[in-house]
Scaffold this motif. Structure first.
Motif, mmCIF file in Angstrom:
data_model
loop_
_atom_site.group_PDB
_atom_site.id
_atom_site.type_symbol
_atom_site.label_atom_id
_atom_site.label_comp_id
_atom_site.label_asym_id
_atom_site.label_seq_id
_atom_site.Cartn_x
_atom_site.Cartn_y
_atom_site.Cartn_z
ATOM 1 N N SER A 167 -15.834 -25.075 23.550
ATOM 2 C CA SER A 167 -15.049 -23.884 23.551
ATOM 3 C C SER A 167 -14.705 -23.828 21.880
ATOM 4 O O SER A 167 -14.831 -22.386 21.053
ATOM 5 C CB SER A 167 -14.637 -23.274 24.347
ATOM 6 O OG SER A 167 -13.359 -23.432 24.040
ATOM 7 N N LEU A 168 -14.019 -24.877 21.616
ATOM 8 C CA LEU A 168 -13.795 -25.324 20.085
ATOM 9 C C LEU A 168 -14.639 -24.608 19.185
ATOM 10 O O LEU A 168 -14.275 -23.780 17.876
ATOM 11 C CB LEU A 168 -12.875 -26.022 19.329
ATOM 12 C CG LEU A 168 -11.735 -25.966 20.298
ATOM 13 C CD1 LEU A 168 -10.764 -27.467 20.619
ATOM 14 C CD2 LEU A 168 -10.256 -24.970 19.623
ATOM 15 N N ILE A 169 -16.043 -25.646 19.197
ATOM 16 C CA ILE A 169 -16.986 -25.260 18.489
ATOM 17 C C ILE A 169 -17.572 -24.759 18.388
ATOM 18 O O ILE A 169 -18.296 -23.645 17.283
ATOM 19 C CB ILE A 169 -17.422 -26.578 19.402
ATOM 20 C CG1 ILE A 169 -17.338 -27.850 18.721
ATOM 21 C CG2 ILE A 169 -19.395 -26.286 18.171
ATOM 22 C CD1 ILE A 169 -17.761 -28.425 19.207
ATOM 23 N N ASP A 227 -7.169 -12.195 10.716
ATOM 24 C CA ASP A 227 -7.551 -12.197 12.108
ATOM 25 C C ASP A 227 -8.148 -12.924 13.133
ATOM 26 O O ASP A 227 -8.410 -12.692 14.004
ATOM 27 C CB ASP A 227 -8.611 -10.689 11.837
ATOM 28 C CG ASP A 227 -7.430 -9.214 11.591
ATOM 29 O OD1 ASP A 227 -6.142 -9.995 11.575
ATOM 30 O OD2 ASP A 227 -7.772 -8.764 11.230
ATOM 31 N N VAL A 228 -9.828 -13.482 12.486
ATOM 32 C CA VAL A 228 -10.040 -14.424 12.162
ATOM 33 C C VAL A 228 -9.388 -15.423 13.435
ATOM 34 O O VAL A 228 -9.826 -16.196 13.958
ATOM 35 C CB VAL A 228 -11.565 -14.954 11.710
ATOM 36 C CG1 VAL A 228 -12.174 -16.299 12.224
ATOM 37 C CG2 VAL A 228 -11.689 -13.616 11.185
ATOM 38 N N LEU A 229 -8.373 -16.139 12.481
ATOM 39 C CA LEU A 229 -7.406 -16.942 12.941
ATOM 40 C C LEU A 229 -7.313 -16.769 14.316
ATOM 41 O O LEU A 229 -7.383 -17.853 15.020
ATOM 42 C CB LEU A 229 -6.688 -17.857 11.786
ATOM 43 C CG LEU A 229 -5.964 -18.991 12.337
ATOM 44 C CD1 LEU A 229 -7.002 -20.208 12.489
ATOM 45 C CD2 LEU A 229 -4.853 -19.216 11.028
ATOM 46 N N MET A 281 -6.553 -17.517 20.087
ATOM 47 C CA MET A 281 -6.223 -16.515 21.668
ATOM 48 C C MET A 281 -7.522 -17.254 22.628
ATOM 49 O O MET A 281 -7.647 -16.888 23.653
ATOM 50 C CB MET A 281 -5.633 -15.646 21.338
ATOM 51 C CG MET A 281 -4.204 -15.074 20.473
ATOM 52 S SD MET A 281 -2.703 -15.921 21.528
ATOM 53 C CE MET A 281 -3.146 -14.532 22.721
ATOM 54 N N THR A 282 -8.661 -16.891 22.365
ATOM 55 C CA THR A 282 -10.047 -16.793 22.710
ATOM 56 C C THR A 282 -10.378 -18.246 23.268
ATOM 57 O O THR A 282 -11.420 -18.637 24.506
ATOM 58 C CB THR A 282 -11.264 -16.375 22.096
ATOM 59 O OG1 THR A 282 -10.596 -15.132 20.931
ATOM 60 C CG2 THR A 282 -12.227 -16.373 22.698
ATOM 61 N N ALA A 283 -10.633 -19.301 22.171
ATOM 62 C CA ALA A 283 -10.845 -20.575 23.174
ATOM 63 C C ALA A 283 -10.328 -21.226 23.769
ATOM 64 O O ALA A 283 -10.520 -21.788 24.839
ATOM 65 C CB ALA A 283 -10.489 -21.877 21.359
ATOM 66 N N PRO A 284 -9.055 -21.683 24.332
ATOM 67 C CA PRO A 284 -8.358 -21.576 25.719
ATOM 68 C C PRO A 284 -9.046 -20.893 26.898
ATOM 69 O O PRO A 284 -8.973 -21.337 27.877
ATOM 70 C CB PRO A 284 -6.829 -21.631 25.528
ATOM 71 C CG PRO A 284 -6.273 -21.471 24.367
ATOM 72 C CD PRO A 284 -7.313 -20.505 23.320
#
Length: 74
Positions: free
Chosen positions: A16-18, A49-51, A56-59
């Protein structure tokens, strides 16, 4: 059993991080290429915003990848 589940979660987290970093990078490149942000303040706000979206999305997305990994292993 716990180590096996933790291993699947770590694999999902890495995937998910990748994915999130790749999509965020492509989106940033697309906005820079189109010159959508005119001022430095707008560019900084977009990067922030991207950061935040990536953090928030990766986990959350990692659980979806864990489900996919478990289906492929079964």
């Amino acid at each position: 059993m716990f180590l096996q589940i933790a291993s699947y979660y770590m694999q999902g987290l890495v995937a998910s991080l990748i994915t999130v970093l790749l999509i965020g990078g492509l989106w940033t490149f697309w906005r820079a290429r189109r010159h959508l942000d005119k001022t430095v303040k707008e560019r900084q706000a977009f990067l922030y915003d991207v950061l935040m979206m990536s953090l928030m999305t990766a986990p959350i997305l990692s659980f979806a990848f864990v489900a996919i990994i478990l289906m492929l292993k079964a």
